[in-house]
Scaffold this active site. Structure first.
Site, mmCIF file in Angstrom:
data_model
loop_
_atom_site.group_PDB
_atom_site.id
_atom_site.type_symbol
_atom_site.label_atom_id
_atom_site.label_comp_id
_atom_site.label_asym_id
_atom_site.label_seq_id
_atom_site.Cartn_x
_atom_site.Cartn_y
_atom_site.Cartn_z
ATOM 1 N N LYS A 172 -9.474 2.146 -3.280
ATOM 2 C CA LYS A 172 -9.909 1.706 -1.959
ATOM 3 C C LYS A 172 -11.332 2.191 -1.692
ATOM 4 O O LYS A 172 -11.635 3.373 -1.824
ATOM 5 C CB LYS A 172 -8.958 2.245 -0.894
ATOM 6 C CG LYS A 172 -9.198 1.717 0.515
ATOM 7 C CD LYS A 172 -8.110 2.227 1.456
ATOM 8 C CE LYS A 172 -8.256 1.670 2.855
ATOM 9 N NZ LYS A 172 -7.180 2.163 3.751
ATOM 10 N N CYS A 217 -5.345 -2.536 2.821
ATOM 11 C CA CYS A 217 -5.189 -2.311 4.261
ATOM 12 C C CYS A 217 -6.465 -2.614 5.038
ATOM 13 O O CYS A 217 -6.892 -3.743 5.170
ATOM 14 C CB CYS A 217 -4.702 -0.886 4.487
ATOM 15 S SG CYS A 217 -4.155 -0.571 6.199
ATOM 16 N N GLU A 227 0.835 -1.201 0.000
ATOM 17 C CA GLU A 227 0.000 0.000 0.000
ATOM 18 C C GLU A 227 0.873 1.256 0.000
ATOM 19 O O GLU A 227 1.837 1.361 0.749
ATOM 20 C CB GLU A 227 -0.896 0.005 1.239
ATOM 21 C CG GLU A 227 -1.763 1.243 1.378
ATOM 22 C CD GLU A 227 -2.435 1.338 2.735
ATOM 23 O OE1 GLU A 227 -3.403 2.109 2.846
ATOM 24 O OE2 GLU A 227 -1.997 0.655 3.681
#
Length: 510
Positions: free
Chosen positions: A328, A378, A265
């Site tokens: 995301k 994440c 990430e």
């Protein structure tokens, strides 16, 4: 006076019990610390009013989340000079908020204290509020009791059927069975203990069978996981950007023949489209013949729009073609955006003044390898129902993350074991790549085939495991599968009670 002292000592005992229960999770896995939940169950049973019951739940919850989530304050301390004022909120404020869920459950249970189903209701309330806090106010399904068993490949296989909440239910049911001894209900204790024993026997048998029946099989797609372990403060220092990029490139070009090279990430903290950066990336890809999957910051090609940036995962070929760009979809409140920013004019915790924009959850394709990927960035990996995808649709979960925020605390370990559970629930292999944290290749039933540990600067090569041949029940149905274990416990409990009653009647007649 005596009553007040007794109440005070009880509350201290409740706080200590709650704090101990926070150590049942990674990396400690102190399982005996789960049994003080029986004390909370007993205290609610004896509480003089619903207010006292809620207070006991609140105090226990505060201790539980204080020791379980202390590491979040370490993340805030990375930028202590700017966010010093947020430290008390991170260390104490979040546990205070989350403890309200346990307090609410205890409040409801108090009204059922005289019911013969009190113990069962206590367990159901706990699981209901675990599920509720997994989505309300954007959700935080951390410290779910089921994760206390995530060290055991055998015991966690049942989540493929009953979900992580179902595993939480049987844990709290077993842990609070001692409540019957505290209230001198020995027959009920025998019933609860026997029920728990039978359920655990089923769980163990299923786990052994599933592991034995599904040996790890590998595809012919080789991946390289690159873990540079760059400290969080240094990561966003533009003066060190080229040094960090060179470290990524060096690890990526080590001897080997990977088909995919995966970076973590935000491995590129500026868009890769800048000519000097893109030149280095394409040079590396030409040297290795691989495709790069990298986490980065992107404007989605809208260079004239300074109001939208995304945290992304994208795939890049040696000829400069971008195969996909995933954004995301579940952002971290306060970390990646400020909730109610029009009311609270504060900056988010991560560098930069612009809030990240939410993407759309989806799957992406790598046609060259006939590979369908469920990307996770994440924080997204902690949400079971949002991750849920049938293996009829996807082939692998690729999770990129950055746990450098949390140092050597329990946070990176907890995050790894939580993420690993998504592979088991969905019957899909997982490739997890961390800037710093724990990177691993995980097969579809949770076996770790390759691994890089916390603070390790290295890469690891391995083949992507094949997914299971059939979808899991959880991937098809979702969180409602928790009801399977709830009704099974109720059924077994009823059958044992009926059997004991029948034997008692026969004995009396004889």
């Amino acid at each position: 006076m005596f009553y007040s002292l007794t109440m005070l000592s009880n509350r201290y005992a409740t706080l200590i019990s709650g704090m101990l229960s926070g150590f049942i999770f990674a990396p400690y896995f102190l399982l005996p610390a789960i049994f003080p939940l029986s004390l909370l169950c007993f205290q609610i049973y004896q509480a003089l009013s619903w207010r006292h019951a809620a207070i006991y739940g609140f105090i226990f919850g505060f201790g539980h989340f204080l020791t379980g989530l202390y590491w979040i304050s370490i993340g805030v301390s990375v930028y202590i000079e700017e966010f010093w004022w947020a430290m008390p909120f991170a260390l104490f404020g979040l546990p205070l908020v989350l403890s309200c869920f346990i307090a609410a459950g205890c409040y409801i249970c108090w009204f059922m204290r005289n019911s013969k189903y009190y113990h069962f209701v206590f367990c159901v309330c706990w699981i209901f509020f675990e599920w509720l806090r997994s989505w309300i106010f954007t959700g935080l399904p951390w410290n779910l009791l089921g994760y206390a068993l995530s060290f055991s490949e055998i015991l966690i296989q049942i989540t493929s059927i009953v979900s992580i909440y179902g595993l939480s239910f049987i844990i709290i049911y077993s842990a609070t069975s001692l409540h019957h001894l505290l209230v001198k209900q020995r027959p009920d204790f025998v019933i609860a203990l026997t029920t728990a024993g039978l359920i655990w026997s089923i769980i163990i048998a299923y786990g052994v069978f599933r592991l034995h029946s599904n040996p790890t099989k590998f595809s012919n797609i080789q991946v390289r996981l690159v873990q540079p372990s760059i400290p969080q403060l240094a990561k966003w220092d533009l003066e060190q950007f080229w040094q960090h990029l060179d470290l990524h490139l060096s690890l990526s070009q080590a001897p080997g023949n990977p088909d995919l090279i995966i970076w973590s990430e935000a491995s590129l903290v500026v868009p890769y489209t800048y000519p000097a950066i893109k030149y280095k990336l394409l040079e590396m890809l030409n040297n290795t013949g691989a495709i790069l999957l990298a986490g980065g910051i992107t404007d989605n090609g809208k260079q004239n729009d300074a109001t939208q940036i995304y945290t992304a995962l994208y795939a890049l070929t040696a000829d400069g073609e971008q195969l996909f760009e995933y954004h995301k979809s579940h952002l971290v409140p306060f970390g990646e955006y400020m909730p109610l920013k029009h009311i609270i004019p504060l900056k988010k915790l991560t560098p930069g003044f612009i809030d990240y924009t939410e993407g759309t959850a989806n799957i992406v394709n790598l046609d060259k390898f006939n590979l369908v990927i469920r990307p996770l960035i994440c924080y997204e990996s902690i949400f079971p129902n949002e991750v849920r995808v049938s293996n009829n649709i996807a082939d692998v979960i690729i999770n990129v993350t950055n746990d450098a925020w949390y140092g050597k605390s329990s946070g990176p370990h907890q995050h790894f074991y939580i993420s690993r559970m998504r592979a088991i629930e969905n019957g899909l292999p997982m490739i997890r790549v961390a800037n710093n944290g724990i990177s691993a290749i995980i097969d579809p039933i949770g076996r770790i085939t390759k691994k890089l540990d916390l603070n390790q600067i290295d890469f690891v090569d391995g083949f992507i495991p094949e997914k299971l041949a059939t979808p899991t029940l959880y991937s098809l149905v979702g969180d409602s599968t928790t009801l399977v274990i709830v009704f099974l416990v109720l059924l077994i409990q009823f059958m044992i009670k009926s059997l004991l009653s029948y034997r008692t009647v026969r004995y009396c007649k004889a």
